[in-house]
Design a protein around this motif. Sequence first.
Motif: not given
Length: 114
Positions: A73-76, A80-83
Amino acid sequence: PPSSHAVARLSTASRARGRRCIPMVKRKRHNKKADLSRVKTEFKKKRGRLVLTQEQEIIRSAKELEAEIAKLKEAKRDATKAKGRRRRQPAPIEERKALDHLPLDAGQRADRRG
């Protein structure tokens, strides 16, 4: 008995398939059996019937699974933030201005200040 016309039609159809008049049946394949030599099994009674069941091995504990889910979940969330950061980037400048677009005379800024 089938009529001669039906027999002729059937034989031409079979010749068109390139076979003799053989019924269309799926070919049976060998039933591959699983290797049960390393599997631990035990007999249990289910509704009065004796059933052979496989012993379930707990591969990972619940805490390990929850930790992995939290990590995913943290990786997702990071992805999302990077996107979002990528989407907020300004559009690239299609036609850049020339280097001498706003030229300065030597020492012009110093003259203005003083």
